[in-house]
Write an enzyme that holds these catalytic residues in place. Structure first.
Site, short mmCIF file in Angstrom:
data_model
loop_
_atom_site.label_atom_id
_atom_site.label_comp_id
_atom_site.label_asym_id
_atom_site.label_seq_id
_atom_site.Cartn_x
_atom_site.Cartn_y
_atom_site.Cartn_z
CG HIS A 1 69.72 -20.24 26.43
ND1 HIS A 1 70.42 -19.34 25.45
CD2 HIS A 1 68.76 -20.59 26.13
CE1 HIS A 1 69.44 -19.68 24.46
NE2 HIS A 1 68.43 -20.22 24.78
CD GLU B 1 37.45 -16.05 31.64
OE1 GLU B 1 36.11 -16.56 31.37
OE2 GLU B 1 37.89 -15.66 30.55
#
Lengths: 403, 171, 225
Positions: free
Chosen positions: A208, A279
């Site tokens: 931001h 994985e």
């Protein structure tokens, strides 16, 4: 009544100005494509993982004698335990899908470039935390893959200079992966996500400050920015719907797609499963590890392959604004890089044979070459584009920005 | 910043927006249910909601403690004398007829938790109970005969499955 | 325009990359004939497992009470469990030590067998029907050659095709039950899944329409390259 309540709060907490600064008045480029949804999706997956994880922890037992049984207790006896666990297990994979796409988008559109270096680096830190969390979480079911995955990865720390063996024992709290390892992995697996939440806040504050990049890669004129809310809240919600459609197909119909069969066998320190694979989200890095025929070299290469992303803002020397679609060489290089990652992923999933090793080494070279040649390529590209003249679209935007 | 004014206009919050919001909130609320329900007793705990007790091994005058939903339950095979004693009075502090407290006079089934502050009373030789914590006394029907306990020992729901088998927790 | 084309190409590259994930076939050639999923087959399989396999194998995550939910009569389950309580796990009749003495290994627990083998039910079916006499005249199994389990269904010795078909049916029922035992909530899961997907689908359409409405003015502005 409502207004009075708000003003009561505003005297004590900057609620209205926060909403205005970060939602209803937060300027967002109107040309953001759906590739910009993935940051929000990562936040959503984080919340879902936290929620399912906390409720799973109410039934899970972090004890090497009981862990495997407690998972079956969750799967069979706990009300909707199977749903919580499948959401959490599938969510882990989903987290990486979303984050990897988020990163690929950043690379493709050059969102890491000045002034967004800190945004990129905080993201890099979040990725490292995510990897650590998923690795530790994978041990918790205490199956064969859990056990041997943790055994192999903790062994990587043997590459630490001088005190490698001690570091490995310290990490495990035991000579092998044992009860102490499981309990501490559980403690940290529970802690780290909250550190991630803090990291996400920092990531968002940085975002931001510098604002979102956009597909053109050039800061848009004010008239082309629109408030985040409602435009991007609704766009993100629609994206979330599409995401959930895919996610739930896996959760409800293919929940075992990401659970190795061998992990349904309780951990056995006396026997390694015939074919152990990490994985899927670690496969490319695992392939790089295996491509270097030396323990220390392999570990360094693997660490470098993750950390080298941080150098992107300085590797990219081009002054041509815009994302990859205005930069033909960078674009080509981006696709080569993506292909190299997928080749590495494939190599990592295969048992070691001569051809696989050769393919892995080739892909590893390409992977690193994409980074190491970037300074030269981006300079050559810049010179080429300047000589040829900037594409009219880019020139129009550059001039628009000046005016 | 174009467009923000059109959105703040309430007329734009039309039917489509309302229905989507309602549907979304409903879905999110429904999604909470699995989480809430996961904290309810799991099926293996519920399986312990009832306890089966075989009475054939309890001799007259004997007592058997069994766990039911994690609490001790006293199953007493009363002698004719104890039955007579129990039926002769209605107790003093919390009067109740013995016949209201048993299904069959020779079998007394009570939850073994003192109604004062939850200690487990000890069996005394006369066929009653004495609480070790604050000295409350119960008679052969599990009725309180000396304070501080305010109430008689609770009789759980149970039923005779056969002549010498009871199922505690289910009528 | 460029934006669109490159996005599509990006998607294509991503999809191509996913291919190896699905091409990860197991090495043994398994018999892929479908395993039944109906309640009757699962029940027949359960009876076979309890009465035959139960001699050596236990199912420590399956309770006798689970058999009641499978639709067996209470009397039948009471007969199987004997003095064990209803919430006891299915225990093998033979102790692990005795079994080790007879077969050389402790017979594995079967609760998760369908989940613990690549190929799941197909593996189990191929294994049960994989017994045969090899060229050297020895009894062997085509998917698990070093198995210590005897040829329980006797398929290696059956030549009558009708009898063989009967035994193959039995192997399918056993596999069906073990698939159920490994994931007893599978049916409930899929059932709930249809409702959840239907809801999310409708929600996504609503959100898409609402998004179109909110973005109406913005979408009419000229595109930014």
């Amino acid at each position: 009544m409502f207004n009075r309540m708000i003003s009561w709060i505003d005297q004590r907490f900057p609620l209205t100005s926060f909403v205005k600064h970060d939602l209803t008045g937060y300027p967002t480029p109107r040309n953001l494509s759906y590739w910009w949804n993935f940051g929000f999706l990562a936040g959503f997956v984080l919340v879902l993982q936290l929620a399912t994880g906390i409720f799973l922890a109410m039934h899970y037992k972090a004890d090497s004698g009981m862990a495997f049984d407690s998972i079956q207790h969750i799967m069979r006896d706990v009300n909707y335990g199977w749903l919580l666990r499948y959401l959490h297990a599938t969510g882990a994979s989903a987290f990486f899908v979303v984050v990897y796409v988020h990163m690929a988008r950043t690379l493709y559109y050059g969102s890491y470039r000045k002034p967004r270096e800190l945004l990129w680096w905080t993201g890099q830190g979040l990725l490292l935390l995510l990897m650590a969390i998923s690795f530790m979480g994978y041990l918790l079911p205490w199956g064969q893959m859990s056990y041997w995955g943790a055994a192999v990865i903790t062994n990587l720390f043997r590459a630490t200079p001088f005190i490698g063996d001690q570091v490995v024992i310290w990490l495990r709290g035991d000579y092998g992966v044992g009860d102490a390892t499981l309990t501490r992995f559980f403690a940290l697996h529970y802690l780290f996500p909250f550190i991630i939440v803090g990291g996400v806040v920092i990531h968002l504050i940085a975002l931001h400050t510098v604002k979102s990049s956009n597909p053109s890669g050039i800061n848009l004129a004010d008239k082309d920015n629109i408030p985040f809310h409602p435009y991007f809240t609704i766009k993100d919600m629609f994206g979330l719907g599409v995401y959930l459609l895919v996610f739930f197909v896996f959760v409800f119909f293919f929940p075992n797609a990401f659970i190795e069969a061998a992990n349904n066998i309780p951990a056995n320190p006396m026997q390694t499963p015939p074919h152990i694979v990490p994985e899927w989200y670690f496969l490319p890095f695992y392939a790089i590890l295996r491509s270097v025929p030396d323990l220390i070299g392999g570990v360094v290469a693997m660490g470098l392959s993750v950390m080298i992303f941080a150098a992107m803002p300085y590797m990219d020397r081009s002054r041509i604004p815009g994302g990859a679609h205005y930069r033909p060489l960078y674009r080509l290089q981006f696709y080569i890089f993506i292909i190299a990652i997928f080749v590495l992923g494939y190599v990592g999933s295969q048992p070691v044979t001569d051809n696989i090793v050769l393919l892995g080494r080739g892909a590893t070279l390409v992977y690193f070459a994409c980074f190491l040649f970037l300074p030269i390529i981006s300079k050559v590209e810049e010179r080429m584009l300047l000589k040829r003249g900037l594409p009219p679209a880019v020139r129009a935007m550059v001039e628009g920005e000046k005016a | 910043m174009s467009g923000s004014d059109t959105i703040d206009n309430p007329e734009r919050r039309n039917f489509l927006g309302k229905i989507t919001t309602v549907a979304g909130v409903t879905g999110a609320a429904a999604a909470c249910w699995p989480f809430v329900n996961s904290m309810n007793p799991s099926s293996d705990v519920l399986a312990k909601a009832t306890t089966e007790v075989d009475l054939s091994n309890i001799p007259p005058g004997g007592e058997h403690s069994v766990a039911w939903q994690g609490k001790p339950v006293f199953v007493v095979h009363r002698t004719p004398e104890q039955i007579k004693n129990a039926e002769s009075s209605n107790g003093s502090i919390d009067p109740e007829a013995d016949s209201k407290r048993v299904l069959k006079p020779e079998w007394l089934v009570v939850v073994g938790i003192c109604t004062h502050l939850g200690c487990v009373p000890n069996r005394d030789p006369e066929g009653g109970w004495l609480c070790p914590c604050h000295g409350s006394m119960y008679d052969a029907s599990g009725r309180v005969i000396r304070g501080p306990a305010p109430k008689n020992l609770e009789v759980p729901t149970y039923s005779f499955v056969s002549d010498n088998k009871i199922l505690i927790g289910k009528a | 325009m460029i934006n669109h084309r490159s996005s599509k190409r990006f998607c294509l590259v991503l999809l191509l990359g996913l291919l190896p994930l699905f091409a990860n076939a197991s090495e043994e050639k398994l018999d892929e004939s479908p395993i039944p999923t109906d309640r009757a087959s699962i029940q027949r399989g359960a009876e076979e497992v309890v009465t035959t396999c139960g001699g050596c194998h236990g199912l420590k995550y399956v309770k006798y009470s689970d058999l009641l939910t499978l639709g067996f009569a209470k009397d039948k389950v009471d007969g199987w469990r004997g003095p064990l309580p209803l919430d006891a796990a299915l225990k093998p009749q033979m102790s692990a030590d005795d079994a080790t003495a007879s077969f050389g290994v402790a017979p594995p627990d079967l609760s998760l067998m369908a989940a613990a083998r690549e190929g799941g039910g197909h593996y189990l079916y191929s294994y049960l029907t994989g017994y045969h006499i090899n060229d050297k005249g020895e009894l062997t199994n085509s998917v698990f050659p070093v198995t210590r389990m005897p040829d329980v269904l006797g398929l290696s010795g059956i030549t009558d095709p009708k009898q063989r078909a009967e035994m193959e049916e039995k192997a399918k029922d056993v596999s069906a039950f073990l698939i159920w035992a490994a994931d007893p909530h599978a049916q409930e899961r899929k059932h709930l899944g249809y409702y959840v997907l239907a809801y999310v689908f409708v929600m996504t359409i609503l959100l898409f329409l609402w998004k179109k409405q909110i973005w109406h003015d913005i979408d009419r502005q000229p595109k930014i390259e």
